[in-house]
Design an enzyme around this catalytic site. Structure first.
Site, short mmCIF file in Angstrom:
data_model
loop_
_atom_site.label_atom_id
_atom_site.label_comp_id
_atom_site.label_asym_id
_atom_site.label_seq_id
_atom_site.Cartn_x
_atom_site.Cartn_y
_atom_site.Cartn_z
CD GLN A 189 -0.96 0.90 3.32
OE1 GLN A 189 -1.97 1.63 3.82
NE2 GLN A 189 -1.35 -0.51 4.18
CB CYS B 217 15.27 41.98 20.17
SG CYS B 217 14.52 42.45 21.94
CD GLU C 86 10.95 40.70 19.84
OE1 GLU C 86 10.86 41.31 20.52
OE2 GLU C 86 12.28 40.63 20.33
#
Lengths: 572, 572
Positions: free
Chosen positions: B69, B481, B551
């Site tokens: 299969q 950041c 952020e």
């Protein structure tokens, strides 16, 4: 029928770990294994799938036969009908991406199907094919259907990328026995096989013919013969009983690395290393009456998922987890707890443990310390020792950074950061000492110190614990250095006869100073605290023993150092 | 026959990683799977072995049938003869330690054999039995041999520890359809099944019946019905095409966790989480014409062994490895390299990338910054923002410790340690600010700040990258950041209308100061350097995009904060 009220908070299952989740719909490398099934899981497609999975690849199968077998014996074999094999192979190639095919135990039908189906694919589109010519299983049991299998393998070989016979299989494929007295014989056999099979690469596995090395230890060589020459892979011989499935595992590991697009030479290195690790570490999954031929440990590097999930910031199934107390509350735990209490401190318990004691005693009574204390240690050996100590400091800093990142409290965090910050000062002090006492004038010297084998082993252990172990394990690993140097000097404290102005004298006195004794007292308290944080005391004993051994070997290597052989001493 | 000279240095295979090697002869937990084979690897014993292996357990098999299969369809099924099944099962139980048995697709013969063999074992010595009553495969294809399988499952159930039906299988086992309008219906069905099958635990899997949540998102519940009540497991619904093999995987994962001696409730949590991750992350291994029902990703957490070996201190096979250049030297790489050069800097390349740009733009143009600059941000929202920022600092310190431990040069190491050392100062400044501007008087307040969901997500991402990613990946993750706050304030620099003595004014000006601009310049240089250290630029873009999104969401959560709902906002 009782109807429970829905008054409980559901247990929240989080999103997948975010970094892992960046690899969305990862195009995993794929490996199709065409081999028999070993129901006990140690060899065959079972070992293949375990290996492929452990290599972060996707495994497919084409099972040639179902064997009912365990390490004791092969009880029965049920072959897969040819038509079914063909359906399986064709459907896999039609609907799935198959990067590499690996073959193991093949029936004649399986070979015919493979040659027919592969042959129908244009050469440049064919998956790579790694053929492990299984003729004799490690257990000695002949799985082959007789000499016809040898002929079948030879039919298949020209389609293969690599053949991986052991020396018995070499002999059968060559059609004759061959002398196996040194590695040249393996190279000869490999070259001859390349010629007669037309397979471009042959890896002759020397696992059944270990050699004796210069130092008396046994080692094993595997030889890759290719178009552009040959490569010899050398490993320590593992004298263990459980080696069932190593052939299947090696070929699947090579296939997995090839699927990851590694070069053949590097794919084979990684596979041999993997199998070596799986054998050396080993596992115990058979019942007592099964004395040998057990399976190897495919999962030695795998971490249990639930343990990782528990550490996830968003994990919230705490109330479902058994308390460590519950799991540990059995006879053996209570007995260990009493022993620890009777010892007076966890430190005493550790150094009295039968696994630890011999290494601890050898460590703290080491002759290196005596020779420093009485001044008889040759100067170049002490210099070597200081240089190696210095060369370790960058790793030492890394390890304390990792300790800080895993620290359970703010105080623990600060303590580790203090150590890190002081290391730079430590390094300057080391350099000053060596300039002053050993006349080093070139600052570049310090950047060029080569790590000795003993230092590499030492650093390797700590880096591995830092990477894979818990904070508690790392703290316990860091303890023997602190406690051992202090105790070793306490033993010699009345025998420090070297003059006071001598660097040897200063070195000894440092470990007897009040600040060092205070540090050891803090170390005792930390060990007691760790003892309460975990019930994994066996692992802590193993770690303590391993590090005491490494500390001892570090001093051994200083005593064995010879100035004239400085290249040998310092080389990798 | 040419005879190559042995003039090459052998490639040295090292000893096993020392920390892993401490677990010598590891008594791995074992799981025996009795199920069919899925040759395409997505379900059946293939998925079972992948799952068991990924759970650091040892897998054994008893293959009930070989199916040819793929996700497209089941092409053929070849059943295993009854006598062979019996031999396999008996030999496994005779010679191997079997901790847990898991069943999947069973033939009538397989059930008879299992009942006979298990029934002959005294109850207290029987392995736990997890029965996945496979009646309908995920593909909708009925693998069962008709209604007789339902009866067979019912014969087996009393011997089982746990039954894991999906809702369709529930209906078949109950012999009737049942309403499925909310979780109470699942609980009812589970309780009824417990009663009629006599199996003490039933896990009703709700994956085919997602519910709509309060916020409009879809979610799924799985319900465990046991003697002492029930547990509801809730996960986000994954709208993906590839879910082939989830049933097999779940039952095998539960079995593996049980073999590790987890409580049933926790074993099920871990298994559901594992399957969820495997679905969400997914993999792509089918060919293009296969549109759906592909397999899930069992290996999402596994690291490629060769990558780990390369980082080992004692690794020495460098010359065998392909240069990164060689591997990357293809069309797509050269094109990316030109694009990076045309962008002017790697930073520019990153923020222009189509995956990154929308998140970067939303981030630096965020209304949070406008409201701080013009003073309209409600005070309690800014306080909440500062408190969350403060609560993050311990994780921030951990992350930089990890960065230090992975730093490639001494200068990189020092930089990270400087950040760590300055964090304590940073924390004091935060506290002073909050005491001064928000009238906090109780120092305990700072220890009691609860991490908001947005902060947990944020911290979770960084902790995951720190743990599993490279130094380069971590540096790239830390960049948005630095660059984002600076760029966001540059955008607003002529619109800072809030009075100069206001804390809002100081906050804005900090990000426009010379030292901050210098830091951003250093950040640009670092990104350019990282760009040259790796060719994995796709991953770097994914990371940059993910962090810009986090952020933005951090500022979203500040804007959404309501004082009165403080419990909801801050709760897990």
């Amino acid at each position: 029928m009782t109807m429970s009220e829905v008054n409980v908070e559901p247990v929240m299952v989080t999103t997948a770990p975010p970094y892992a989740a960046l690899k969305k719909n990862d195009a995993l490398p794929t490996v199709l294994t065409i081999a028999g099934s070993d129901s006990s899981g140690g060899a065959g497609i079972e070992a293949d799938l375990k290996t492929i999975t452990s290599h972060r690849c996707y495994g497919l199968t084409c099972i040639t036969a179902l064997t009912a077998q365990t390490p004791e014996r092969v009880y029965a074999v049920h072959n897969t009908p040819k038509s079914h094999l063909k359906l399986i192979l064709q459907s896999n190639l039609r609907d799935m991406r198959v990067d590499v095919i690996k073959t193991g135990m093949l029936t004649d039908d399986a070979v015919d199907v493979l040659i027919e189906v592969l042959g129908a694919i244009p050469k440049e589109q064919r998956p790579s094919l790694v053929v492990d010519p299984v003729l004799i299983a490690t257990s000695g049991f002949s799985l082959a259907e007789g000499n016809s299998t040898v002929l079948k393998i030879k039919e298949l070989a020209p389609l293969a990328t690599l053949l991986t016979p052991n020396i018995y299989e070499c002999a059968q494929l060559l059609g004759r026995e061959f002398a196996c007295n040194d590695v040249n014989d393996l190279i000869k056999a490999g070259e001859e096989l390349r010629a007669i099979t037309k397979c471009p690469n042959v890896l002759v596995k020397g696992g059944h013919a270990p050699w004796i090395g210069k130092n008396g230890g046994k080692y094993v060589t595997d030889v890759l013969c290719s178009e552009d020459g040959h490569t010899i892979y050398q490993s320590e011989f593992c004298a263990v009983d459980n080696t069932h499935g190593t052939g299947c595992t090696l070929a699947s590991a090579i296939s997995s690395n090839l699927a990851h697009k590694e070069s053949l030479g590097h794919a084979i290195y990684g596979a041999i290393q993997y199998v070596h690790n799986a054998i050396q570490i080993g596992c115990q999954v058979t019942l007592k009456h099964v004395k040998e031929n057990g399976p190897i440990n495919h999962v030695y590097a795998i971490k249990m998922p639930l343990k990782e999930m528990i550490e996830d910031v968003c994990y919230s199934a705490h109330n479902l987890s058994l308390e460590e107390d519950d799991r540990a509350s059995n006879c053996s735990s209570s007995s260990v707890i009493s022993q620890i209490r009777d010892s007076g401190s966890f430190f005493q318990y550790l150094i009295s443990d039968s696994r630890v004691k011999p290494y601890w005693e050898a460590y703290i009574n080491h002759d290196f310390v005596r020779q420093v204390a009485d001044g008889t240690l040759p100067r170049e050996k002490f210099r070597f020792f200081l240089e190696q100590d210095y060369a370790y400091l960058d790793n030492y800093a890394q390890i304390h950074c990792t300790a800080a990142s895993k620290a359970p409290t703010d105080a623990d965090f600060r303590k580790s950061i203090e150590v890190v910050s002081s290391i730079k000062v430590e390094m300057e002090k080391h350099r000053e000492k060596m300039i002053k006492h050993f006349g080093i004038s070139d600052m570049k010297h310090f950047d060029e110190i080569k790590k000795s084998p003993a230092l590499k082993n030492y650093a390797r252990f700590f880096l591995d614990v830092a990477k894979s172990g818990s904070w508690e394990h790392l703290c316990v690993a860091l303890s023997p250095c602190l406690m051992g140097y202090g105790n070793a000097l306490l033993i010699r404290q009345n025998d420090i006869t070297v003059p006071e102005d001598d660097i040897y004298h200063t070195w000894c006195k440092d470990y007897l100073s009040p600040w060092y004794t205070d540090a050891m007292d803090e170390g005792l308290i930390l060990l007691d605290r760790i003892c309460q944080m975990t019930s994994d005391w066996d692992a802590l004993c193993e770690i303590y023993a391993a590090v005491c051994k490494l500390e001892k070997e570090f001093w051994d290597s200083a005593l064995a150092y010879h100035e004239s052989k400085s290249v040998d001493n310092a080389s990798a």
